[in-house]
Design a protein around this motif. Structure first.
Motif, PDB file in Angstrom:
ATOM      1  N   VAL A  99       1.292  76.413 -25.724  1.00 34.09           N
ATOM      2  CA  VAL A  99       2.174  76.167 -24.649  1.00 34.09           C
ATOM      3  C   VAL A  99       2.506  77.198 -24.309  1.00 34.09           C
ATOM      4  O   VAL A  99       2.995  77.545 -23.014  1.00 34.09           O
ATOM      5  CB  VAL A  99       2.947  75.045 -25.266  1.00 34.09           C
ATOM      6  CG1 VAL A  99       3.837  74.657 -24.124  1.00 34.09           C
ATOM      7  CG2 VAL A  99       2.443  73.540 -25.564  1.00 34.09           C
ATOM      8  N   MET A 100       2.856  78.469 -25.066  1.00 31.51           N
ATOM      9  CA  MET A 100       3.490  79.499 -24.577  1.00 31.51           C
ATOM     10  C   MET A 100       2.654  80.468 -23.510  1.00 31.51           C
ATOM     11  O   MET A 100       3.159  81.026 -23.125  1.00 31.51           O
ATOM     12  CB  MET A 100       3.930  80.469 -25.792  1.00 31.51           C
ATOM     13  CG  MET A 100       5.184  79.680 -26.612  1.00 31.51           C
ATOM     14  SD  MET A 100       5.283  80.609 -28.328  1.00 31.51           S
ATOM     15  CE  MET A 100       5.448  82.434 -27.724  1.00 31.51           C
ATOM     16  N   GLU A 101       1.461  80.297 -23.820  1.00 34.49           N
ATOM     17  CA  GLU A 101       0.437  81.125 -23.493  1.00 34.49           C
ATOM     18  C   GLU A 101       0.701  81.543 -21.773  1.00 34.49           C
ATOM     19  O   GLU A 101       0.442  82.700 -21.335  1.00 34.49           O
ATOM     20  CB  GLU A 101      -1.037  80.525 -23.466  1.00 34.49           C
ATOM     21  CG  GLU A 101      -2.157  81.735 -23.128  1.00 34.49           C
ATOM     22  CD  GLU A 101      -2.117  82.922 -24.091  1.00 34.49           C
ATOM     23  OE1 GLU A 101      -3.016  83.874 -23.505  1.00 34.49           O
ATOM     24  OE2 GLU A 101      -1.671  83.020 -25.249  1.00 34.49           O
ATOM     25  N   GLY A 102       0.625  80.516 -21.152  1.00 32.87           N
ATOM     26  CA  GLY A 102       0.944  80.783 -19.627  1.00 32.87           C
ATOM     27  C   GLY A 102       2.072  81.289 -19.147  1.00 32.87           C
ATOM     28  O   GLY A 102       2.093  82.440 -18.429  1.00 32.87           O
ATOM     29  N   PRO A 103       3.120  80.787 -19.771  1.00 31.22           N
ATOM     30  CA  PRO A 103       4.591  81.488 -19.253  1.00 31.22           C
ATOM     31  C   PRO A 103       4.491  83.249 -19.905  1.00 31.22           C
ATOM     32  O   PRO A 103       5.089  83.891 -19.119  1.00 31.22           O
ATOM     33  CB  PRO A 103       5.573  80.934 -19.931  1.00 31.22           C
ATOM     34  CG  PRO A 103       5.027  79.400 -19.983  1.00 31.22           C
ATOM     35  CD  PRO A 103       3.599  79.477 -20.401  1.00 31.22           C
ATOM     36  N   LEU A 104       4.100  83.324 -21.031  1.00 30.22           N
ATOM     37  CA  LEU A 104       4.052  84.629 -21.430  1.00 30.22           C
ATOM     38  C   LEU A 104       2.993  85.705 -20.562  1.00 30.22           C
ATOM     39  O   LEU A 104       3.551  86.632 -20.026  1.00 30.22           O
ATOM     40  CB  LEU A 104       3.528  84.591 -22.732  1.00 30.22           C
ATOM     41  CG  LEU A 104       4.430  84.454 -23.864  1.00 30.22           C
ATOM     42  CD1 LEU A 104       3.667  84.398 -25.386  1.00 30.22           C
ATOM     43  CD2 LEU A 104       5.623  85.470 -24.033  1.00 30.22           C
ATOM     44  N   VAL A 105       1.781  85.056 -20.447  1.00 30.16           N
ATOM     45  CA  VAL A 105       0.620  85.969 -19.923  1.00 30.16           C
ATOM     46  C   VAL A 105       0.854  86.079 -18.270  1.00 30.16           C
ATOM     47  O   VAL A 105       0.808  87.009 -17.568  1.00 30.16           O
ATOM     48  CB  VAL A 105      -0.483  85.638 -20.200  1.00 30.16           C
ATOM     49  CG1 VAL A 105      -1.494  86.213 -19.508  1.00 30.16           C
ATOM     50  CG2 VAL A 105      -0.731  85.713 -21.717  1.00 30.16           C
ATOM     51  N   GLN A 157      -3.522  66.457 -29.304  1.00 31.05           N
ATOM     52  CA  GLN A 157      -4.218  67.581 -28.559  1.00 31.05           C
ATOM     53  C   GLN A 157      -3.821  67.487 -26.928  1.00 31.05           C
ATOM     54  O   GLN A 157      -3.634  68.246 -26.275  1.00 31.05           O
ATOM     55  CB  GLN A 157      -5.682  67.686 -28.881  1.00 31.05           C
ATOM     56  CG  GLN A 157      -5.842  68.214 -30.278  1.00 31.05           C
ATOM     57  CD  GLN A 157      -7.218  68.696 -30.560  1.00 31.05           C
ATOM     58  OE1 GLN A 157      -7.881  69.383 -29.735  1.00 31.05           O
ATOM     59  NE2 GLN A 157      -7.902  67.852 -31.554  1.00 31.05           N
ATOM     60  N   GLN A 158      -4.085  66.046 -26.592  1.00 32.63           N
ATOM     61  CA  GLN A 158      -3.927  65.873 -24.919  1.00 32.63           C
ATOM     62  C   GLN A 158      -2.409  66.163 -24.646  1.00 32.63           C
ATOM     63  O   GLN A 158      -2.375  66.631 -23.745  1.00 32.63           O
ATOM     64  CB  GLN A 158      -4.501  64.426 -24.755  1.00 32.63           C
ATOM     65  CG  GLN A 158      -4.608  64.366 -23.126  1.00 32.63           C
ATOM     66  CD  GLN A 158      -5.641  65.344 -22.494  1.00 32.63           C
ATOM     67  OE1 GLN A 158      -5.303  66.600 -22.372  1.00 32.63           O
ATOM     68  NE2 GLN A 158      -6.605  64.907 -21.951  1.00 32.63           N
ATOM     69  N   ARG A 159      -1.647  65.705 -25.625  1.00 32.67           N
ATOM     70  CA  ARG A 159      -0.214  66.074 -25.479  1.00 32.67           C
ATOM     71  C   ARG A 159       0.114  67.297 -25.437  1.00 32.67           C
ATOM     72  O   ARG A 159       1.021  67.624 -24.513  1.00 32.67           O
ATOM     73  CB  ARG A 159       0.651  64.976 -26.416  1.00 32.67           C
ATOM     74  CG  ARG A 159       0.684  63.565 -26.124  1.00 32.67           C
ATOM     75  CD  ARG A 159       1.597  62.735 -26.930  1.00 32.67           C
ATOM     76  NE  ARG A 159       1.007  62.372 -28.157  1.00 32.67           N
ATOM     77  CZ  ARG A 159       1.623  62.118 -29.369  1.00 32.67           C
ATOM     78  NH1 ARG A 159       3.036  62.125 -29.278  1.00 32.67           N
ATOM     79  NH2 ARG A 159       1.083  62.061 -30.560  1.00 32.67           N
ATOM     80  N   VAL A 160      -0.465  67.979 -26.074  1.00 36.24           N
ATOM     81  CA  VAL A 160      -0.015  69.653 -26.175  1.00 36.24           C
ATOM     82  C   VAL A 160      -0.801  70.089 -24.840  1.00 36.24           C
ATOM     83  O   VAL A 160       0.054  70.837 -24.179  1.00 36.24           O
ATOM     84  CB  VAL A 160      -1.048  70.201 -27.175  1.00 36.24           C
ATOM     85  CG1 VAL A 160      -0.779  71.826 -27.163  1.00 36.24           C
ATOM     86  CG2 VAL A 160      -0.392  69.649 -28.559  1.00 36.24           C
ATOM     87  N   ALA A 161      -1.774  69.661 -24.327  1.00 35.09           N
ATOM     88  CA  ALA A 161      -2.488  70.036 -22.964  1.00 35.09           C
ATOM     89  C   ALA A 161      -1.246  69.625 -21.943  1.00 35.09           C
ATOM     90  O   ALA A 161      -1.094  70.389 -20.829  1.00 35.09           O
ATOM     91  CB  ALA A 161      -3.610  69.538 -22.802  1.00 35.09           C
TER      92      ALA A 161
END
Length: 257
Positions: free
Chosen positions: A115-121, A159-163
């Motif tokens: 979940v962090m990946e987008g805001p970080l990168v 997993q879908q809720r994480v997505a």
């Protein structure tokens, strides 16, 4: 719901000799939940992918918040279209969250790291802030106690809720759902639809391609029925499901209800 978040005008898409979208006209207002139903192969998923330029349209215009998606207008009358630069397309996609049939999580990263990946990168957020937001979103989708689990340790519904949390982390204007429960075992569908219902109640603008007629009936503000690349019928759920006007709609609903 006066502000138009998405507008599509005369959208056409062809794969080889097959025209899969035949001049789609559509508007979605802020806070509206539009559910798109129809048989397999009717163009629903292709239309969704055109909205964030994952598929390039062959004709027409798509706008998000008034801005042309994927293209820029040139020439004295603005009739010449040129595809935007990749970085500009990425910027536009930041405003459009998308949840696919498959989860596409990074298997070597925990739920919170996914979940962090987008805001970080993409957004360059400080790590502490990105992690705090990610944990809040996981808690929102009912997975606060699974934040440090890897995808292999989670069920398909989890997993879908994480997505979904990952898409929300980018703070999108519009959320697109492409049959988000179709890859799930039947007993796991409800937990994902529950999260989507909560999002709908929160005022999130959503376009949902779905085979879940109960969700479309209960959570949708409007239902759009597609067949063979065209919009056959649209209206309030109670009208489309209760009094469909077109024979093709009646035939389809008789097989799924």
């Amino acid at each position: 719901m006066n502000d138009i978040v998405l507008s599509a005008q005369g959208v056409r898409k062809r794969f080889g000799e097959t025209e899969v979208l035949k001049g789609i006209d559509l508007q979605v207002a802020a806070g509206e939940v539009l559910c798109v139903i129809g048989p397999s192969g009717s163009g629903k998923s292709t239309l969704l992918r055109c909205f964030n330029h994952l598929e390039k349209i062959d004709a027409g215009r798509i706008r998000i918040d008034g801005e042309l998606v994927g293209y820029e207008q040139h020439g004295p009358s603005g009739t010449v279209l040129r595809e935007r630069r990749p970085r500009d397309i990425r910027r536009q996609r930041e405003r459009i969250g998308m949840v696919f049939q498959r989860f596409h999580l990074f298997p070597h990263r925990t739920a919170v790291q996914n979940v962090m990946e987008g805001p970080l990168v993409v957004k360059g957020r400080p790590r502490a802030r990105a992690e705090r937001q990610a944990r809040e979103l996981l808690d929102r989708v009912g997975l606060g106690d699974r934040a440090d689990h890897y995808p292999a340790q989670l069920s398909g519904g989890q997993q879908q809720r994480v997505a979904i949390a990952r898409a929300l982390a980018m703070e999108p204007t519009l959320m697109l759902f492409d049959e988000p429960t179709s890859a799930l075992d039947p007993e796991l569908v409800g937990e994902v639809l529950g999260v989507m219902r909560d999002l709908a109640r929160s005022g999130m603008t959503m376009i949902v391609v779905t085979h879940e007629m109960g969700f479309a009936r209960e959570a949708g503000d409007r239902v759009l029925f597609m067949d063979q690349g065209a919009v056959v019928e649209e209206g309030r759920p109670e009208r489309v499901f209760g009094e469909p006007r077109h024979e093709r709609t009646r035939a389809f609903l008789s097989t799924v209800l």
